[in-house]
Design a protein around this motif. Sequence first.
Motif, PDB file in Angstrom:
ATOM      1  N   LEU A  86     -38.104 -29.579  60.643  1.00 58.23           N
ATOM      2  CA  LEU A  86     -38.956 -30.767  60.705  1.00 58.23           C
ATOM      3  C   LEU A  86     -40.321 -30.543  60.066  1.00 58.23           C
ATOM      4  O   LEU A  86     -41.007 -31.506  59.728  1.00 58.23           O
ATOM      5  CB  LEU A  86     -39.134 -31.213  62.161  1.00 58.23           C
ATOM      6  CG  LEU A  86     -37.904 -31.873  62.793  1.00 58.23           C
ATOM      7  CD1 LEU A  86     -38.115 -32.076  64.275  1.00 58.23           C
ATOM      8  CD2 LEU A  86     -37.600 -33.198  62.117  1.00 58.23           C
ATOM      9  N   ARG A  87     -40.712 -29.291  59.891  1.00 56.92           N
ATOM     10  CA  ARG A  87     -42.014 -28.992  59.290  1.00 56.92           C
ATOM     11  C   ARG A  87     -42.153 -29.616  57.920  1.00 56.92           C
ATOM     12  O   ARG A  87     -43.243 -29.991  57.496  1.00 56.92           O
ATOM     13  CB  ARG A  87     -42.177 -27.470  59.142  1.00 56.92           C
ATOM     14  CG  ARG A  87     -43.243 -26.901  60.024  1.00 56.92           C
ATOM     15  CD  ARG A  87     -43.545 -25.461  59.654  1.00 56.92           C
ATOM     16  NE  ARG A  87     -44.983 -25.296  59.552  1.00 56.92           N
ATOM     17  CZ  ARG A  87     -45.580 -24.444  58.754  1.00 56.92           C
ATOM     18  NH1 ARG A  87     -44.885 -23.678  57.960  1.00 56.92           N
ATOM     19  NH2 ARG A  87     -46.890 -24.378  58.733  1.00 56.92           N
ATOM     20  N   TRP A  88     -41.056 -29.714  57.189  1.00 55.72           N
ATOM     21  CA  TRP A  88     -41.088 -30.182  55.806  1.00 55.72           C
ATOM     22  C   TRP A  88     -40.576 -31.617  55.666  1.00 55.72           C
ATOM     23  O   TRP A  88     -40.297 -32.077  54.571  1.00 55.72           O
ATOM     24  CB  TRP A  88     -40.270 -29.227  54.933  1.00 55.72           C
ATOM     25  CG  TRP A  88     -40.571 -27.800  55.246  1.00 55.72           C
ATOM     26  CD1 TRP A  88     -39.731 -26.857  55.760  1.00 55.72           C
ATOM     27  CD2 TRP A  88     -41.844 -27.149  55.113  1.00 55.72           C
ATOM     28  NE1 TRP A  88     -40.383 -25.679  55.956  1.00 55.72           N
ATOM     29  CE2 TRP A  88     -41.692 -25.820  55.562  1.00 55.72           C
ATOM     30  CE3 TRP A  88     -43.106 -27.564  54.663  1.00 55.72           C
ATOM     31  CZ2 TRP A  88     -42.733 -24.902  55.574  1.00 55.72           C
ATOM     32  CZ3 TRP A  88     -44.150 -26.648  54.669  1.00 55.72           C
ATOM     33  CH2 TRP A  88     -43.957 -25.340  55.119  1.00 55.72           C
ATOM     34  N   MET A  89     -40.472 -32.314  56.796  1.00 53.87           N
ATOM     35  CA  MET A  89     -39.937 -33.681  56.788  1.00 53.87           C
ATOM     36  C   MET A  89     -40.977 -34.731  57.144  1.00 53.87           C
ATOM     37  O   MET A  89     -40.914 -35.861  56.659  1.00 53.87           O
ATOM     38  CB  MET A  89     -38.800 -33.802  57.821  1.00 53.87           C
ATOM     39  CG  MET A  89     -37.714 -32.774  57.698  1.00 53.87           C
ATOM     40  SD  MET A  89     -36.435 -33.225  56.535  1.00 53.87           S
ATOM     41  CE  MET A  89     -35.645 -34.542  57.410  1.00 53.87           C
ATOM     42  N   LEU A  90     -41.915 -34.363  58.021  1.00 52.52           N
ATOM     43  CA  LEU A  90     -42.707 -35.381  58.711  1.00 52.52           C
ATOM     44  C   LEU A  90     -44.039 -35.684  58.035  1.00 52.52           C
ATOM     45  O   LEU A  90     -44.612 -34.858  57.339  1.00 52.52           O
ATOM     46  CB  LEU A  90     -42.941 -34.953  60.161  1.00 52.52           C
ATOM     47  CG  LEU A  90     -41.659 -34.693  60.968  1.00 52.52           C
ATOM     48  CD1 LEU A  90     -41.996 -34.236  62.379  1.00 52.52           C
ATOM     49  CD2 LEU A  90     -40.776 -35.937  61.008  1.00 52.52           C
ATOM     50  N   SER A  91     -44.532 -36.891  58.293  1.00 54.48           N
ATOM     51  CA  SER A  91     -45.754 -37.389  57.661  1.00 54.48           C
ATOM     52  C   SER A  91     -46.584 -38.126  58.699  1.00 54.48           C
ATOM     53  O   SER A  91     -46.061 -38.597  59.714  1.00 54.48           O
ATOM     54  CB  SER A  91     -45.365 -38.332  56.511  1.00 54.48           C
ATOM     55  OG  SER A  91     -46.493 -38.798  55.812  1.00 54.48           O
ATOM     56  N   ASP A  92     -47.890 -38.227  58.452  1.00 52.87           N
ATOM     57  CA  ASP A  92     -48.800 -38.945  59.348  1.00 52.87           C
ATOM     58  C   ASP A  92     -49.029 -40.370  58.845  1.00 52.87           C
ATOM     59  O   ASP A  92     -49.060 -40.613  57.630  1.00 52.87           O
ATOM     60  CB  ASP A  92     -50.162 -38.240  59.409  1.00 52.87           C
ATOM     61  CG  ASP A  92     -50.097 -36.841  59.998  1.00 52.87           C
ATOM     62  OD1 ASP A  92     -49.072 -36.516  60.631  1.00 52.87           O
ATOM     63  OD2 ASP A  92     -51.070 -36.093  59.835  1.00 52.87           O
ATOM     64  N   GLY A  93     -49.265 -41.278  59.768  1.00 54.52           N
ATOM     65  CA  GLY A  93     -49.585 -42.648  59.366  1.00 54.52           C
ATOM     66  C   GLY A  93     -49.380 -43.617  60.508  1.00 54.52           C
ATOM     67  O   GLY A  93     -48.877 -43.253  61.579  1.00 54.52           O
TER      68      GLY A  93
END
Length: 376
Positions: free
Chosen positions: A186-193
């Motif tokens: 998940l470290r390389w999947m998720l984004s903020d917003g």
Amino acid sequence: MKDVYITRIATFLPNKPIDNDQMEEKLGIINGKNSKARRIVLRNNQIKTRYYAIDDDGNITHNNAQLTKEAIERLCDESFTTKDIAILSCGTSSPDQILPSHAAMVHGFLKNGNLEINSPSGACCSGMNALKYGYMAIKAGEAPNAVCTGSERTSTWMKSEIFENEVEHLKELEDNPILAFNKEFLRWMLSDGAAAVLLESEPKGAALKIEWMEGYSYAYEMETCMYAGGDKLENGHLKPWSEYPAEEWGKRSLFAMKQDVKLLGENILVKGVDSLKLAMKKHKITTEDFDYYLPHISSYYFKEQLYGELKKQGVEIPWEKWFMNLSKVGNVGAASIFIMLEELVASGKLQTGDKILLHVPESARFSYAYAYLTVC
């Protein structure tokens, strides 16, 4: 019962987009070595850019509640201000703390007067559950409007220091100090917003009428797949952080988000199409009855597989109906479906009478949410 319309949508994506080569610089390197899993995950998910609430100096720029507040303020203007909000319903996978609730913290930043708040918990479906609360309240005549949000601030959950204690502990045990793929995935999947929608009982100009919403859970037959604040045992049960001594929290990275990748791959699509068929059967629609299909997927790895599963189960949806923006904004969890919908509305493609189907899966313990909209 009143009709319910989405009359406004707004989004807030913090700072500038981060490309794949900048990710480890922002999140940090674990154990002094560049991640091998990163290349594999990025090749499969095909995400090109995402957003982090972290500046160029590594400082945190927004917490989750602040991201949500920014989206809500972009929803408002002189004709509808934050003081006009009757219900504030805020969903997220990543609240800033256990208590107070996420919606309470957002309300605290808005400082806009007394109103009703609601904080559905969960993962990606929490944004849709926030929407459904507002939808039902207006439909029942309990409120003139509702602002419903989905938001995530997961970047700080993925920073290298979250995992440092575990890596040091593995070194002490003389084990190979490489994080399990389930933790690094998940470290390389998720984004903020964050994204916010305004619901009202009357359309004001261009609007989207919510015809119906449905939700389904398979937790009665499925074990936990995505989790944070606990550890998954060999028998499939989840042991919560509160049952571990405090010194174990860092050693086990208990507060990092983790994914049982094998369980995900075997079930997320099968259950997703099964629940879609249940919703379509209940409301007597077929794939001919919508013009746009907005599926929230965590990775483009699942796109072709989802199409294949739809076809296999007899509900094939032609590619020309699909609309996604994952590659540009990343997986923003509870906010993703609203960010997609906002871009579709802004694209100018929609025509009066068009039908839109929203499809949101949640892998935490396999839940699914749907909404069926008409363009007014």
